[in-house]
Design a protein around this motif. Structure first.
Motif, PDB file in Angstrom:
ATOM      1  N   LYS A   1      -9.793   0.936   6.825  1.00  0.00           N
ATOM      2  CA  LYS A   1      -9.094   2.177   6.534  1.00  0.00           C
ATOM      3  C   LYS A   1      -7.713   2.102   7.168  1.00  0.00           C
ATOM      4  O   LYS A   1      -7.590   1.901   8.365  1.00  0.00           O
ATOM      5  CB  LYS A   1      -9.882   3.356   7.099  1.00  0.00           C
ATOM      6  N   LEU A   2      -6.675   2.233   6.353  1.00  0.00           N
ATOM      7  CA  LEU A   2      -5.319   2.234   6.877  1.00  0.00           C
ATOM      8  C   LEU A   2      -5.020   3.622   7.429  1.00  0.00           C
ATOM      9  O   LEU A   2      -4.950   4.596   6.689  1.00  0.00           O
ATOM     10  CB  LEU A   2      -4.317   1.866   5.778  1.00  0.00           C
ATOM     11  N   THR A   3      -4.895   3.713   8.755  1.00  0.00           N
ATOM     12  CA  THR A   3      -4.716   5.015   9.390  1.00  0.00           C
ATOM     13  C   THR A   3      -3.330   5.233   9.943  1.00  0.00           C
ATOM     14  O   THR A   3      -2.970   6.344  10.280  1.00  0.00           O
ATOM     15  CB  THR A   3      -5.715   5.185  10.543  1.00  0.00           C
ATOM     16  N   ARG A   4      -2.547   4.193  10.082  1.00  0.00           N
ATOM     17  CA  ARG A   4      -1.220   4.311  10.675  1.00  0.00           C
ATOM     18  C   ARG A   4      -0.162   3.809   9.710  1.00  0.00           C
ATOM     19  O   ARG A   4      -0.335   2.789   9.057  1.00  0.00           O
ATOM     20  CB  ARG A   4      -1.120   3.483  11.966  1.00  0.00           C
ATOM     21  N   ARG A   5       0.916   4.524   9.660  1.00  0.00           N
ATOM     22  CA  ARG A   5       2.083   4.091   8.903  1.00  0.00           C
ATOM     23  C   ARG A   5       3.270   4.148   9.841  1.00  0.00           C
ATOM     24  O   ARG A   5       3.396   5.067  10.629  1.00  0.00           O
ATOM     25  CB  ARG A   5       2.341   4.994   7.705  1.00  0.00           C
ATOM     26  N   PHE A   6       4.113   3.154   9.753  1.00  0.00           N
ATOM     27  CA  PHE A   6       5.308   3.160  10.578  1.00  0.00           C
ATOM     28  C   PHE A   6       6.438   2.488   9.823  1.00  0.00           C
ATOM     29  O   PHE A   6       6.208   1.565   9.045  1.00  0.00           O
ATOM     30  CB  PHE A   6       5.057   2.455  11.919  1.00  0.00           C
ATOM     31  N   PRO A   7       7.658   2.983  10.030  1.00  0.00           N
ATOM     32  CA  PRO A   7       8.778   2.327   9.373  1.00  0.00           C
ATOM     33  C   PRO A   7       8.998   0.951   9.992  1.00  0.00           C
ATOM     34  O   PRO A   7       8.941   0.794  11.208  1.00  0.00           O
ATOM     35  CB  PRO A   7       9.964   3.254   9.655  1.00  0.00           C
ATOM     36  N   CYS A   8       9.197  -0.008   9.166  1.00  0.00           N
ATOM     37  CA  CYS A   8       9.311  -1.375   9.659  1.00  0.00           C
ATOM     38  C   CYS A   8      10.428  -2.076   8.904  1.00  0.00           C
ATOM     39  O   CYS A   8      10.506  -1.981   7.685  1.00  0.00           O
ATOM     40  CB  CYS A   8       7.987  -2.095   9.422  1.00  0.00           C
ATOM     41  N   ALA A   9      11.271  -2.749   9.639  1.00  0.00           N
ATOM     42  CA  ALA A   9      12.321  -3.557   9.017  1.00  0.00           C
ATOM     43  C   ALA A   9      12.017  -5.019   9.311  1.00  0.00           C
ATOM     44  O   ALA A   9      11.632  -5.367  10.419  1.00  0.00           O
ATOM     45  CB  ALA A   9      13.685  -3.177   9.569  1.00  0.00           C
ATOM     46  N   MET A  10      12.163  -5.848   8.294  1.00  0.00           N
ATOM     47  CA  MET A  10      11.898  -7.274   8.443  1.00  0.00           C
ATOM     48  C   MET A  10      13.058  -8.053   7.871  1.00  0.00           C
ATOM     49  O   MET A  10      13.750  -7.575   6.979  1.00  0.00           O
ATOM     50  CB  MET A  10      10.622  -7.676   7.686  1.00  0.00           C
ATOM     51  N   THR A  11      13.212  -9.267   8.352  1.00  0.00           N
ATOM     52  CA  THR A  11      14.184 -10.164   7.733  1.00  0.00           C
ATOM     53  C   THR A  11      13.652 -10.570   6.367  1.00  0.00           C
ATOM     54  O   THR A  11      12.450 -10.501   6.099  1.00  0.00           O
ATOM     55  CB  THR A  11      14.398 -11.424   8.586  1.00  0.00           C
ATOM     56  N   GLU A  12      14.560 -10.980   5.501  1.00  0.00           N
ATOM     57  CA  GLU A  12      14.133 -11.459   4.186  1.00  0.00           C
ATOM     58  C   GLU A  12      13.195 -12.646   4.326  1.00  0.00           C
ATOM     59  O   GLU A  12      12.185 -12.744   3.630  1.00  0.00           O
ATOM     60  CB  GLU A  12      15.349 -11.848   3.338  1.00  0.00           C
TER      61      GLU A  12
END
Length: 70
Positions: free
Chosen positions: A6-17
């Protein structure tokens, strides 16, 4: 009895290409979506990383970080 996924957490995430392409490639080869792949990697972090390699790679990454931000 297996744990329910169960996906319970969401967070903004930035990643390199480069990081995102690698995540997508890993997820596709494992038959997972990106969220499931990230969950797997972090739930099993200690068993899927080699501590010595991790320390060395982290040191290199942080040394290059300022230059990569420009």
């Amino acid at each position: 009895m297996p744990k329910r996924f169960k996906l319970t957490r969401r967070f903004p995430c930035a990643m390199t290409e480069e990081g995102y392409r690698r995540l997508k490639r890993f997820a596709q080869s494992a038959g997972l979506d990106e969220n499931e792949a990230l969950s797997f990697l972090f739930e099993h972090f200690d068993s899927v990383t080699n501590q010595e390699n991790l320390d060395a790679r982290l040191c290199l990454f942080t040394a290059e970080l300022d230059a990569r931000k420009r």
